[in-house]
Design a protein around this motif. Structure first.
Motif, PDB file in Angstrom:
ATOM      1  N   ARG C 429       0.831  -1.196   0.000  1.00 17.91           N
ATOM      2  CA  ARG C 429       0.000   0.000   0.000  1.00 17.91           C
ATOM      3  C   ARG C 429       0.870   1.252   0.000  1.00 17.91           C
ATOM      4  O   ARG C 429       0.631   2.188  -0.763  1.00 17.91           O
ATOM      5  CB  ARG C 429      -0.895  -0.018   1.235  1.00 17.91           C
ATOM      6  CG  ARG C 429      -1.861   1.120   1.257  1.00 17.91           C
ATOM      7  CD  ARG C 429      -2.776   1.042   2.422  1.00 17.91           C
ATOM      8  NE  ARG C 429      -2.056   1.316   3.670  1.00 17.91           N
ATOM      9  CZ  ARG C 429      -2.665   1.456   4.832  1.00 17.91           C
ATOM     10  NH1 ARG C 429      -3.953   1.326   4.909  1.00 17.91           N
ATOM     11  NH2 ARG C 429      -1.970   1.712   5.914  1.00 17.91           N
TER      12      ARG C 429
ATOM     13  N   ASP E 539     -11.486  -5.340  -1.750  1.00 19.22           N
ATOM     14  CA  ASP E 539     -11.077  -3.993  -1.351  1.00 19.22           C
ATOM     15  C   ASP E 539     -11.601  -3.648   0.025  1.00 19.22           C
ATOM     16  O   ASP E 539     -10.886  -3.086   0.863  1.00 19.22           O
ATOM     17  CB  ASP E 539     -11.579  -2.968  -2.369  1.00 19.22           C
ATOM     18  CG  ASP E 539     -10.712  -2.987  -3.607  1.00 19.22           C
ATOM     19  OD1 ASP E 539      -9.661  -3.659  -3.565  1.00 19.22           O
ATOM     20  OD2 ASP E 539     -11.085  -2.357  -4.600  1.00 19.22           O
ATOM     21  N   LEU E 543      -9.382  -2.786   3.105  1.00 16.07           N
ATOM     22  CA  LEU E 543      -9.561  -1.483   3.736  1.00 16.07           C
ATOM     23  C   LEU E 543      -9.880  -1.655   5.214  1.00 16.07           C
ATOM     24  O   LEU E 543      -9.276  -1.018   6.087  1.00 16.07           O
ATOM     25  CB  LEU E 543     -10.682  -0.726   3.029  1.00 16.07           C
ATOM     26  CG  LEU E 543     -10.855   0.709   3.489  1.00 16.07           C
ATOM     27  CD1 LEU E 543      -9.686   1.547   3.028  1.00 16.07           C
ATOM     28  CD2 LEU E 543     -12.157   1.283   2.972  1.00 16.07           C
TER      29      LEU E 543
END
Lengths: 163, 144, 533, 89, 946, 136
Positions: C429, E539, E543
């Protein structure tokens, strides 16, 4: 030259004495070392004591010291009595002002120190221009008498010593 | 005697620990000082308690006894070191106070949580808004 | 007696002293002599490594006193490895400090740097428990200075925390030493080992307490859960080169644990396996906590800090059993993680410097030198996450292999492997945000220099004698040198990977040596020719 | 005889210490506390000296010397702090 | 060519683009192509040997301690995969050169591509599962870079991260699996693992290892439920998709299953897990592919489906199925790579990959049309193309299953049906139909560079279909031999006669065509139907995972110092208590010393002062006074308990500390506010009390027991005078026995001062400097700064104190004192001077270079120590002697004195520098500098300034 | 001789102890800050002085050790410093609790130094010169 070597002769003497007291036993070697110290240390600290007070009369100094010690002993007893036996409500503390004839800071300090050391009085402050001392008395029914006593007994003698 | 020393160690430790758990640097510094007293006495007492037997070799006395000198030497070292450390922490606490405006010891949230900004411009805008607040005298604590 | 053994302490100490004595106003001289000193240190360390490779424990009797009475230095393989590792890291990071201009942002960087090395070297070499404390303090206090180098509110606040926490740790250290001295009456490690082995089984409580407290002290330095709280803010707010050097500092704690619990308190002494019983779960927690935070945090520097915590966790998992395989795997991983963590902090600093000091994972315009920086970041992240082909992977393999027979094997393997994924997610990330997403914004002019606004260009002063000039010179960084130093660290990692076989062989010899306390006792206590009676 | 006198004197100074402590804890102003602290230091010097006589040892001389010096400096520092805030200006 | 070299060549090639890219794109492409071609040739050199059934091995020991060796082997399977990887790689390099635009950094692309190629080659060539793991993870990493190559595309970034996460996770599982496998087999060499099938399958760890390895293989090969990453990886440039996601990387999982087939297969676990996963994947992939509008999406799901097919075949565990699997691997690679490249061409030329926007390209792009159609028909399994052959074999194997035959038959047919449908759709909806007016670009056939690679593959498709045994049979045989471990000779025919497989095939083709006819309503239904969106779920998971991690981290490490220290304290108490209670405390051996009244009073004072300190700590000045009391009592206590040196040091350190704190307190708030809750205070008090009790008890227990063995200090007492030349044993320990400690200690002090100085310098710049200048004191200040009498008294005290300092320094070796205390005394004396006459005035008169004092101190101590070297002794070996000088008494000169001098200098410098720095801050905030030593001189005489 | 010394020492010690106690007692008993200042600075000073004298005699006459004049030194030091501490504390008291109006004024005008607030003569002011006072 001598003045430069001994910026404060009395201080040098004091330091020699102190060193001998510290070493605590007399030996000629120690005395030599004490003299070396007595010369070097004042030299090192001379910048912090730029002016040299004029002092005269060893006898007067000694007699002054003796007198102060006697006063301390006497006054201690007085103060002890005040503390122990005088009720607080009867206590008459007072501030008194002592105008100074003395000019040299050293002399003023000695005077203030004497006042503080002798019981019953504490020198509290100095006026901004250094011409008067503020003294606090523990028990002074008659402040003026105390002032006169100090001026006569101590300041007079100091004037003789220092000026 | 031992019980006195031990309880004194305990008391100083407790006081020190309580103080270092406070949230202002000054209290923490005080706590550290207390703790170092406690630990110095503790370390000293590992030589066990002896009275009137200082480890100065004595040529006059017959059959002299001496206390254990080693812990004393260790404590001396420890005292000096903790003095150095204390000096630094005091200075740094002062520095943090002058730079940050308050003398809390906890890290502000900004340290962990990302400021909600996207671009450089936003940040500059924030800076200019915050400018007057920053020029306040240090003596006034922020947020207290 | 070989006087070179004390060189790793004396050399930096003298150089640090000389720097403040003669060169404190001249940055150029400081750099030159600082570099010379660190370079010499490296040579000495390599010589000592060679010296130690014959398996003897060399003893240096300070003051020529007999062993348990005076302080001794012990040079064995472990100490030599740690010294070499330190000097390599220090040399490279020092170059980085020149290149990034960090050493100009405040006073006394180089002197503190040398003293820091002195402390670390002393801690690795000493054979005396209290002397270890002293050198811990030397390295700590120098690290305080390096940590707050450059100033700033957040850094100072973090510095206060760092000091306060470590002061508590030092206090504890003294307590532990006191308890141990009170129980055994000695401080020399070899003598301690001897006396602990002969300790009466009826009177063990004090000694055990001392041993455990000592372990906790080292755990504080190593930042093992739940004593890790000081680390994230400290490392995250420290200047880049300092943080990189700190990579070895936390290893000092690990080193000390290894040293004490192999030599002084082995598992068959009265202290038993209490260290393992406490350390292993803590290490697992440490690893999990570090990696979770790597995946969770949004600050680049904190990410690096947590990666450092995680690497300590991995390392301690391996070390905690004090088994030969575990120790040697742990040592390999220690070398790896020191270099990798160092590199990571440097890369993070490179990135932060190019983003105007912004360490948050948020959208920013693309940075200068993005290609090379991103390559460095990627490689470093691979190393730190333990992915192939770099040494982190081999280290992890070694650790997994070493713990295969462990009763806790399921927990250990599960934690190591699952948390590796966290690291992958986190670094993926971060890299994506920093180097890919950033390209959606236009590059912004003037955002490519070091921290803070760029002062007007001018000649680079090397004299540091007025307040203003420090500000000026902060500008003249030479990124080439900075990049080179990161490359050098990565190169070391590559070499560590390629030479895994020989290195592991040396390390397993080291472990054998460490697990033979008689060797130390004999060298320190029994062979005392030439010492004062 | 001397030992009784020594014990008497040390008890006097010890009780004096307690009185000083009382003054430190319950005082209207900070100057009083400093005064009490100074008195404490002085009393401590007396106690150490008495202790030295008791054990007939001279090793505490340096300590008393330093107590005297240091007590003075710290009192002056406190006072200067009260007066000016900045003790070295 | 050595297998190691073959694996190394692509890596070497990866360096070239970076070096050569300045010479142009063609050079870079050519260099990579050359490296690949060389490697391919090197591989093919071994064909004859392999055909003879030999296994070519080479390598060296890398990490023999755990069995990680760089061993390579080339057998049939390696040959097959190597050929695929390098051969298709070559085509891709060519294709990519023309595909990527001028603005794309092609050098980087080739570097990544070659890295990937090397990793893949490594996987297939290596003979050690640990070594394999390295290459395995490398493929994940390099594919991450390739997928994210177009960094401006969000899909690329997300796809790359998704791929990395999923395959990385699988890789980690596989590490565990492989290690377990190796532990069971006793070796990590593949050849030995393959030979120990029985041991492995009998092990209780077999299932664990199998599942873990399979997770790795399934994630890599996009098997259900890990299939979702593959379509999203299609955001990569088309050459990447063609290479990674059709021909190579996704086949790595299959390769691994094939590689370990002899060791792992044949058990019920293997069958059920692998074949059912394969079946589901095949069906699901095919089904979704039918509805994909994005060309590459369609191909991606079709790839998923075909991978499932191969997995299923491997799962059957029969040798024939293995042959079919190997054959389908070849076929799939050819037609799918061709299709991807075709899709890339269409995207490149028409500007879109959406089927809805395409159609009628047949006329515009005839070459592409031909290539695409051939490949698509092969994918649909239409005879006589190669896809048909392997599909027939698959259906035949399904028909001959022992277990779950019907289920497999029905579902496999269904999957084939969908497969036909989407393959035909690819042809029909892209190339056929009416020509459109509004393509995003003007479509036309591309240059030779783009179509030659897919064209070549299309030719292969046809050739293999027509002459399977001549073109591919030998390769299939060789690799099947390697997979099964038994020599295989396959006979592939187009026509098997009418059997179940043919019928199923016919059903599938017919059904597929019908389905295509119904496509429009079906699509509408698909669009309307609610369905789980893998990407959204992924996702959201990532997240939320990130958030959870962040939240957790924030909960644990919240920046609170109190928490950190509480954790430390509680841990210490807990662990200490644990250690104590699990040991046994011996009997009490020391009598208690009697409690005298005066110590009792002192104790009482200490306790009260400590208690008050806690109570009043918010009034900071008062707290300082109380600290002073505690320090006083502690130092008197030291004196009482036979430690005069400690008393000296403690009291002098104490006063310096107090001065330091006062200097700091000048700026800090004078009071601390109540900010904590009662509860927190209660908890803290509890922790504190616990710690205090614990520590006090420890101390008590310790003091009532004797040493376990004689303490080493006995030797010191004995030898202090004889060998150290001093009667103050503590001092001799400090400067001689443990002089090294002292050396460290003075360094600490020196460093502390340096740190303080450096920090001051920093504070006096920038923002904090401005703040300081604007600083307004809270305090009402008295009028006189330098009272006359104080100044005069100091003039006397300073020299006296200096003399005392000299005395303490000189006497230290024999009486209490020493360099350290002397340094402090002199420093205190100087401080007195600073306090009396002010900073500026004093500083002007005595410019002692404090830095230099520190440096000189450390150097002096070190040099004294080093001096012993010249005597042939170790560092810090002391020497002493008595000297007699005329006039002076006999005095002792010990080297320890030189050391002590170092201590003295360092301490003096450090204390002065530290306090100096602190007071500089105050000065910075202040207004004036005094010129005179005292505020007013009664003589009104002002001396000239220096 | 020794007996005389012993008696002397004992007497001095008792007296010193009493004075020491009285000094501390005064600290508690006396009503306000200024009066409290008197008690310890004197009685304690003499108390300690007495003890020191006693110690001096002890070491001169009775001790097994050689004669020691150390105590004299400490006495000197205390007598040197006591007035200054007294002065500084008195000034603090004035500063904290007294207003200049409540005090007698100095005879020559002006103000007591403690209250001379903010009146630093302009001649004493000087610009900053930071680099000269760095202390290195």
């Amino acid at each position: 030259m001598l003045r430069r070597l001994f910026p404060h002769p009395l201080l040098s003497a004091l330091l020699v004495l102190i060193w001998m007291l510290l070493v605590n036993r007399f030996a000629w070697g120690s005395l030599v070392f004490a003299v070396i110290i007595g010369i070097t240390v004042p030299l090192l600290t001379a910048p912090y004591w730029p002016d040299r007070p004029r002092v005269s009369g060893l006898g007067r100094i000694l007699s002054y010291i003796g007198m102060v010690i006697w006063d301390i002993v006497v006054a201690n007893v007085q103060v002890a009595r005040i503390v122990l036996f005088l009720p607080n409500k009867d206590l008459r503390p007072a501030f008194i002002v002592i105008p100074l004839r003395l000019k040299s800071p050293e002399a003023i300090t000695v005077l203030a120190g004497t006042i503080t050391l002798t019981p019953g009085t504490v020198s509290c402050d100095c006026s901004e221009d250094g011409h008067a001392l503020l003294v606090h008395c523990l028990h002074a029914p008659d402040p003026d008498a105390v002032r006169d006593d100090i001026k006569a007994r101590y300041e007079q003698r100091l004037v003789e010593i220092f000026e | 005697m031992e019980i006195l020393v031990a309880s004194a160690i305990g008391a100083m430790t407790a006081a020190g620990v309580y103080l270092i758990l406070r949230i202002r640097t000054f209290a923490v510094v005080l706590g550290m000082t207390m703790l170092s007293y406690a630990i110095n006495v503790f370390l000293f007492s590992t030589g066990r308690l002896v009275i009137g037997a200082a480890p100065i070799l004595d040529n006059y006395a017959e059959n002299p006894t001496y206390t254990d000198p080693l812990p004393q030497a260790l404590v001396l070292t420890a005292i000096v070191i903790s003095f150095g450390m204390t000096a630094v922490v005091v200075m740094m606490a002062l520095g943090a106070f002058i730079e940050g405006g308050d003398d809390r010891i906890d890290m502000p949230d900004d340290d962990r949580i990302m400021p909600d900004l996207r671009t450089v411009e936003d940040e500059e805008a924030r800076d200019s808004v915050a400018q007057p607040a920053k020029s306040q005298p240090v003596g006034n604590e922020v947020g207290s | 007696m070989n006087h070179w053994i004390i060189a790793p302490v004396l050399l930096p100490a003298l150089m640090g002293a000389l720097i403040i004595l003669w060169m404190r106003h001249d940055l150029f001289l400081q750099r030159v002599f600082g570099l010379i000193a660190t370079g010499l240190l490296l040579f000495v360390s390599i010589y000592l490594l060679w010296l130690a490779s014959d398996g003897d424990v060399r003893v240096y009797r300070l003051g020529n006193w007999r062993a348990p009475f005076g302080i001794v230095l012990m040079l064995d393989r472990l100490a030599a490895i740690m010294l070499t590792l330190t000097s390599i890291l220090a040399l490279v990071v020092q170059l980085y400090a020149f290149g990034s201009g960090w050493d100009r942002k405040g006073w006394h960087f180089h002197a503190l740097w040398q003293f820091q090395l002195m402390g670390i070297g002393g801690a690795f070499l000493t054979g005396d428990a209290f002397n270890l404390f002293v050198f811990f303090e030397v390295l700590l206090i120098a690290s305080y200075g390096l940590m707050i180098h450059g100033g700033g509110p957040m850094r100072l606040r973090a510095g206060v925390q760092y000091i306060a926490y470590n002061l508590a740790g030092s206090t504890l250290f003294l307590g532990a030493l006191g308890a141990i001295y009170a129980a055994t009456g000695t401080l020399n490690m070899a003598d301690l080992a001897l006396r602990v082995a002969e300790m009466s089984p009826d009177d063990t409580a004090l000694l055990r307490t001392g041993a455990v407290l000592l372990m906790l002290v080292f755990a504080v330095k190593a930042a093992i859960f739940p004593l890790h709280f000081w680390l994230p803010s400290t490392y995250a707010n420290a200047p880049g080169p300092t943080a990189a050097l700190f990579a070895i500092m936390s290893k000092v704690g690990v080193y000390a644990i290894i040293r004490f619990f192999t030599l002084v308190f082995p598992q068959d002494s009265v202290v038993e396996t209490i260290a393992t019983d406490l350390l292993l779960p803590a290490a697992l927690f440490t690893l999990a906590l570090g990696q979770i935070a790597v995946a969770g945090t949004r600050s680049l520097t904190r990410m690096a800090a947590y990666a450092a915590i995680a690497s300590i966790g991995t390392l301690m998992i391996s070390v905690a059993r004090f088994s030969p395989e575990g120790l040697s795997a742990g040592l390999y991983y220690m070398i790896h993680s020191t270099l990798a963590t160092g590199a990571l902090f440097l890369v993070v600093d490179l990135i932060a410097a190019r983003r105007g000091g912004d360490v948050w994972l948020r959208l920013r315009p693309a940075i200068k030198n993005t290609g090379i920086v991103s390559a460095l970041f990627f490689t470093t992240a691979i190393a730190i996450a333990g992915l192939p082909p770099l040494s982190g992977f081999i280290g992890k393999l070694l650790i997994l292999d070493a713990t295969a027979e462990d009763p806790w094997m399921g927990w250990i393997w599960g934690t190591i492997l699952i948390t590796s994924l966290f690291a992958i997610v986190g670094f993926g990330r971060a890299g994506s945000m920093l180097f890919w997403k950033s390209h959606t914004l236009d590059p912004e002019p003037g955002n490519d220099t070091d921290e803070g606004p760029r002062p007007a260009p001018g000649p680079i002063p090397t004299k540091l004698d007025t307040d203003e000039q420090i500000q000026d010179v902060a500008d003249s960084a030479s990124p080439g040198l900075a990049f080179t130093s990161v490359f050098m660290l990565l190169g070391c990692l590559a070499m560590l990977t390629l030479a895994a076989g020989p290195v592991t062989q040396y390390l397993s010899d080291t472990t054998t040596q460490m697990l033979t306390p008689q060797l130390y006792i004999e060298s320190v206590i029994e062979q005392q020719e030439g010492a004062r009676p | 005889m001397i030992s009784s006198a020594l014990i008497f004197a040390s008890l006097c100074f010890g009780v004096g210490q307690l009185l000083c402590l009382y003054r430190v804890v319950f005082a209207p102003g900070v100057a009083d506390r400093v005064l009490a602290l100074d008195t404490m230091t002085i009393n401590m010097i007396a106690l150490i000296t008495l202790f030295g006589i008791f054990y007939d040892t001279a090793v505490y001389f340096e300590a008393t010397l330093l107590f005297a010096l240091v007590g003075f400096v710290s009192t002056v520092a406190y006072a200067k702090f009260i007066l000016r805030g900045d003790i070295i200006e | 060519m050595s297998p190691a070299l073959i694996a190394l060549l692509p890596f070497a090639g990866a360096l070239l683009p970076g070096l050569l890219i300045r010479s142009g794109r063609n050079v870079a492409a050519f260099a990579c192509g050359t490296a690949t071609a060389l490697a391919l040739i090197g591989l093919w050199v071994h064909i004859p040997a392999i055909m003879r059934g030999e296994v070519v091995t080479a390598g060296f020991d890398w990490l023999p301690q755990i069995g990680l060796n760089a061993q390579f082997r080339i057998d049939g399977l390696a040959l097959l995969f190597g050929t695929l990887i390098l051969g298709i790689g070559l085509l891709i390099i060519l294709y990519a050169r023309h595909y990527l635009s001028r603005t794309d950094p092609i050098g980087k692309f080739y570097t990544y591509l070659m890295l990937f190629q090397g990793a893949m080659t490594g996987i297939v060539l290596c003979d050690n599962i640990l070594f394999l793991l390295i290459f395995w993870e490398l493929t994940s990493l390099s594919s991450f870079l390739l997928i994210g190559y177009w960094r401006h595309l969000p899909e690329g970034r997300q796809g790359a991260r998704m791929a990395l996460t999923v395959t990385g996770a699988g890789g980690l599982a596989m590490i565990a699996g492989m290690l377990i496998l190796g532990q069971i087999a006793g070796s990590y060499e593949i050849s030995e693992i393959l030979a120990s099938r029985d041991v492995i399958q009998a092990s209780p760890w077999y299932t664990t290892a199998l599942v873990l390895i399979l997770i790795g293989a399934f994630t890599k090969s996009a098997q259900f439920p890990f299939h979702f990453w593959l379509p999203h990886a299609m955001a990569a440039p088309t050459p990447v998709s063609a290479y990674l996601h059709s021909a190579t990387m996704v086949k790595a999982g299959l390769f691994l299953m094939a590689r370990l087939w002899p060791a792992l297969s044949g058990t019920p676990e293997w069958f059920y897990i692998v074949s059912i996963t394969g079946l589901i994947t095949m069906l699901l992939g095919a089904f979704i592919a039918v509805f994909k509008d994005d060309l590459k999406g369609l191909l991606a799901f079709s790839t998923v489906s075909h991978l499932g097919l191969i997995t299923m075949l491997l799962g059957f565990g029969t040798e024939a199925a293995a042959i079919a699997a190997v054959f389908h691997i070849i076929n799939h690679a050819t037609f799918k790579a061709a299709l991807f490249m075709t899709a890339g061409i269409i995207d490149h030329e028409a500007g879109t990959r959406s089927i809805r926007l395409l159609g009628g390209l047949r006329k515009l792009m005839p070459i592409t049309f031909v290539i695409g159609t051939i490949a698509a028909l092969s994918m649909a399994g239409i005879p006589p193309l190669n896809g048909f052959l392997s599909k027939e074999m698959m259906l035949y194997e399904v028909d001959h299953l022992d277990a779950m035959r019907q289920t497999f038959m029905v579902l496999a047919t269904l999957a084939a049906l969908f497969s036909v449908c989407y393959s035909l759709r690819f042809i029909a909806h892209v190339f056929l139909g009416p020509q459109r007016d509004e393509y995003p670009h003007k479509p036309h056939d591309p240059g030779l560079g783009l179509w030659v690679a897919p064209g070549f593959l299309a030719v292969l498709v046809v050739l293999i279909g027509l002459f399977p045994n001549t073109t591919a049979g030998w390769l299939v045989d060789a690799s099947a031999t390697a997979v099964t471990g038994v020599a295989q000779e396959s006979h592939i025919y187009l026509w098997h006669g009418v059997n179940a497989a043919l019928i199923m095939s016919i059903i599938a083709i017919a059904g597929g065509a019908v389905l295509l006819g119904l496509h429009r309503p079906l699509l509408a239904a698909w669009d309307a139907a609610p369905r789980p969106e893998a990407k959204a779920m992924f996702d959201a998971t990532i997240l939320n995972f990130g958030r959870l991690c962040g939240w957790l981290t924030d909960r644990i490490t919240n920046g609170s110092m109190g928490r950190a220290l509480a954790a430390l304290t509680v841990t210490v108490v807990f662990c200490g208590a644990l250690a104590w209670s699990t040991g046994s405390a011996g009997p009490i051996t020391r009598p208690m010393l009697p409690v005298e009244p005066v110590p009792l009073i002192a104790w009482f004072m200490l306790i009260v002062a400590t208690g008050c300190m806690v109570t009043f700590h918010r009034r900071r000045l008062l707290a300082l006074v109380l600290v002073g009391i505690v320090g006083l009592i502690v130092s008197v206590g030291f004196a009482y308990m036979s430690a005069p040196d400690l008393a000296l040091t403690q009291i002098s350190v104490e006063v310096v500390t107090i001065i330091l704190l006062l200097l700091a307190l000048n700026f800090l708030p004078k009071r601390t506010l109540f900010e904590t809750t009662d509860r927190r205070r209660g908890t803290d008090a509890f922790i504190a009390a616990l710690t205090g009790i614990g520590f006090g008890t420890l101390a008590y227990a310790m003091m009532r027991r004797d040493f376990g063995a004689d303490p080493i200090s006995g030797y010191m007492l004995e030898n202090s005078y004889k060998q150290g030349g001093g009667t103050n044993v503590v001092n001799v320990i400090l400067v001689d026995f443990r002089g090294y400690d002292t050396f460290g200690e003075i360094t600490v002090l020196g460093i502390a001062a340096l740190v303080i100085f450096a920090l001051t310098e920093t504070l006096l710049q920038g923002k904090s400097s401005r703040r300081l200048r604007n600083w307004v004191t809270e305090q009402r200040r008295a009028g006189d700064r330098h009272p006359l009498m104080l100044v005069v008294a100091t003039r006397l005290v300073l020299p006296v104190a200096l003399v005392v300092g000299i005395y303490i320094f000189l006497r230290g070796h024999n009486e209490p004192g020493g360099g350290f205390v002397a340094g402090l005394v002199v420093a205190i004396a100087l401080l007195m001077q600073y306090m009396a006459s002010g900073f500026a005035w004093t500083q002007r008169r005595q410019r002692l270079p404090y830095h230099a004092l520190i440096g000189a101190g450390v150097v002096a101590a070190a040099v004294t120590g080093v001096g012993a070297w010249f005597n042939g002794r170790p560092f810090l070996t002391s020497d002493y002697g008595y000297f007699k000088l005329p006039l002076l008494e006999e005095f002792e000169l010990a080297t320890a004195m030189g050391f002590d001098l170092g201590v003295f200098l360092c301490v003096l410098g450090a204390v002065m520098l530290a306090l100096n720095s602190l007071s500089r801050i105050a000065r910075h905030a202040g207004q004036t500098v005094n010129v005179d030593p005292m505020d007013s001189d009664p003589k009104n005489r002002r001396e000239a300034e220096v | 001789m020794e007996l005389i010394a012993e008696i002397l020492i004992s007497i001095i010690l008792v007296v010193a102890g009493i004075f020491g106690l009285v000094g501390s007692y005064g600290l508690v008993k006396l009503p306000d800050a200024m009066t409290r200042l008197h008690a310890p600075t004197k009685a304690a000073t003499l108390g300690v002085g007495g003890v020191l004298i006693a110690s001096l005699i002890w070491f001169l006459v009775l001790s097994e050790h050689h004669a020691s004049w150390h105590e004299l030194l400490i006495t000197i030091l205390i007598f040197l410093t006591a007035p200054i501490t007294g002065l500084m504390i008195a000034k603090s008291n004035l500063h904290l609790t007294w207003l200049p109006e409540d005090l007698p004024q100095p005879p020559n005008g002006g103000q007591w130094a403690t209250f001379d607030e903010g009146k630093i003569p302009p001649a004493l002011q000087e610009e900053h010169d930071p680099e000269s006072l760095r202390g290195d």
